[in-house]
Every structure is written in C-alpha cells, then in structure tokens.
Design an enzyme around this catalytic site. Structure first.
Site, PDB file in Angstrom:
ATOM      1  CE  LYS A 153      -2.310  -1.115   3.731  1.00 43.04           C
ATOM      2  NZ  LYS A 153      -1.708  -2.451   3.944  1.00 43.04           N
ATOM      3  NE  ARG A 183      -4.734   1.126  10.637  1.00 45.26           N
ATOM      4  CZ  ARG A 183      -3.743   0.495  10.025  1.00 45.26           C
ATOM      5  NH1 ARG A 183      -3.898  -0.771   9.659  1.00 45.26           N
ATOM      6  NH2 ARG A 183      -2.594   1.101   9.779  1.00 45.26           N
ATOM      7  NE  ARG A 215       6.886  -4.214   5.718  1.00 43.87           N
ATOM      8  CZ  ARG A 215       5.579  -3.999   5.773  1.00 43.87           C
ATOM      9  NH1 ARG A 215       4.884  -3.847   4.650  1.00 43.87           N
ATOM     10  NH2 ARG A 215       4.957  -3.929   6.943  1.00 43.87           N
ATOM     11  NE  ARG A 258       6.330  -1.939  11.006  1.00 38.38           N
ATOM     12  CZ  ARG A 258       5.015  -1.813  10.891  1.00 38.38           C
ATOM     13  NH1 ARG A 258       4.512  -0.989   9.987  1.00 38.38           N
ATOM     14  NH2 ARG A 258       4.202  -2.501  11.661  1.00 38.38           N
ATOM     15  NE  ARG A 316       2.016  -5.896  11.025  1.00 39.79           N
ATOM     16  CZ  ARG A 316       3.148  -5.602  10.380  1.00 39.79           C
ATOM     17  NH1 ARG A 316       4.281  -6.201  10.732  1.00 39.79           N
ATOM     18  NH2 ARG A 316       3.158  -4.737   9.406  1.00 39.79           N
TER      19      ARG A 316
END
Length: 223
Positions: free
Chosen positions: A18, A93, A132, A166, A177
């Site tokens: 996203k 969300r 990532r 992260r 998640r």
C-alpha cells in the site's frame, strides 16, 4: 478545498504494498498520500487543537480515538495541496471508521471515488514483509529481493545510508497482523463493494505492473 477533489482508499493486508503504491500514485497523478501515522505526527508537531489531543492520548499510552483521527483528517483535507485529491493509506481500518469518513466527506460534498483492494495471498506476505526496509532519510521503501537498492545500503532517491527495518516485520508478528486484518479490515471490502466504489487489483505481480493497473483505476475514477 474543491468539492470535487477525488478521494481514493488503498485496502490490503500488511505487505500488500500500500505505501509503495500510494507514493507512486502520488508522483504520477498529483494526488496526496495521507497515512494515519504521518497525519498524527504532523498534527502533533504543528500543535493543532486535534494534535494536542492526540499527543495527550499517546503520551498516556492509549490508542488515539477515531474521533481525533477524523478531526486531524478534516484539518488536513482543508489544506491547499489536497485540492487535486488524496490517497488514504491505512485509514479507514474498520466499518465504523468508514462510516465516519463518509460523514466527513459528505460535509464537503465529496465521496470515495474508489476503494482499491490489493489482492494478495497470505502465504506470500511473510516473505514480502520479512524482507522489507525503508530509507530513514526520505521514507522510500525497499525489499531485499523484490526491490533492492542499486547500491547496497544507499537510498536510490536521496542517497541516505540510514536504512531501517521494523522490529515487528517477522513471520510470527506478520501472522498476527494478518489475522487482525481479516477480522477488522477485510469487511471493508464488502462495505465499499456495496457502495459501488470497490476496485480489485492483483497485487501479486511486479511492482510496476501493479502500479500500471492501479494507475488505470485511478484515471477512471478521477475523470
């Protein structure tokens, strides 16, 4: 802000791309990417009324309420650079947030022009997320396998060597998640489908291919 300024939403689980796609759409279409985290940080830094409320909540360790997020979003949408339209990344969300967003847009004569669902396979998300990393200088996103930097350890865009990962980008937390996404956010797909605003894009291919498909959706939705 012009009443006809388009509003688009990107939906998808962690690792769907996203943020990356929102930045590319911003560059190609002149839309402003608005992520919840960035909005909160900017409002707190600017010392706006809503930002002060958000700061107090965050400092107490609580979650910022939907009411405060909507207030911050209202302030941001009123700024001149949003006149060409915005891409919401990470908001809404939940269905409750979606309804609050609809109410907010109705006040300015706007609507959701398109809610784009980035269609991905859960099994592939672990691989995507665990590889990532982001440039600490400009925020550009990268991936060890799918989008490495041209020069190892150096951002292609700004030249920074501050590369960040992260702590929760690992297999165990990604699974949690994904579970939370399916429980809370995935129902938004049905919400926007019922509203006639949903578009689906296969997000399992190459980044540029996904960007081209998204660009076509945006062009159609904003004309």
């Amino acid at each position: 802000m012009k009443p006809t300024a388009p509003v688009l939403i990107l939906l998808g689980p962690p690792g769907a791309g996203k943020g990356t796609q929102a930045r590319m759409l911003q560059e190609r279409h002149g839309l402003v990417q608005l992520s919840t985290g960035d909005l909160l940080r900017a409002a707190v830094a600017a010392g706006t009324e809503a930002g002060k409320r958000a700061k107090a909540v965050m400092e107490s360790g609580d979650l910022v309420s939907d009411e405060i997020v909507i207030a911050i979003l209202r302030d941001r949408l009123a700024e001149p650079d949003c006149a060409k339209g915005v891409i919401l990344d990470g908001f809404p969300r939940t269905a409750v947030q979606a309804e609050a967003l609809d109410d907010l847009l109705a006040q300015t004569g706007q609507r959701i022009n398109a809610a784009v669902s980035l269609e991905v396979e859960d099994a592939a998300m672990v691989d995507r997320v665990s590889g990532r990393f982001t440039c600490g200088g400009c925020g550009e996103g990268y991936h060890d396998r799918f989008k490495p930097t041209d020069k190892p350890g150096t951002c292609d865009k700004c030249g920074s060597t501050d590369m960040q990962r992260r702590a929760d980008d690992n297999a165990a937390t990604v699974a949690q998640r994904l579970q939370a996404y399916h429980a809370q956010t995935a129902p938004l797909i049905a919400y926007y489908e019922n509203a006639g605003a949903l578009a689906r894009v296969d997000a399992m291919g190459a980044i540029e291919e996904i960007a081209a498909d998204l660009s076509a959706v945006v062009s159609k939705a904003t004309t």
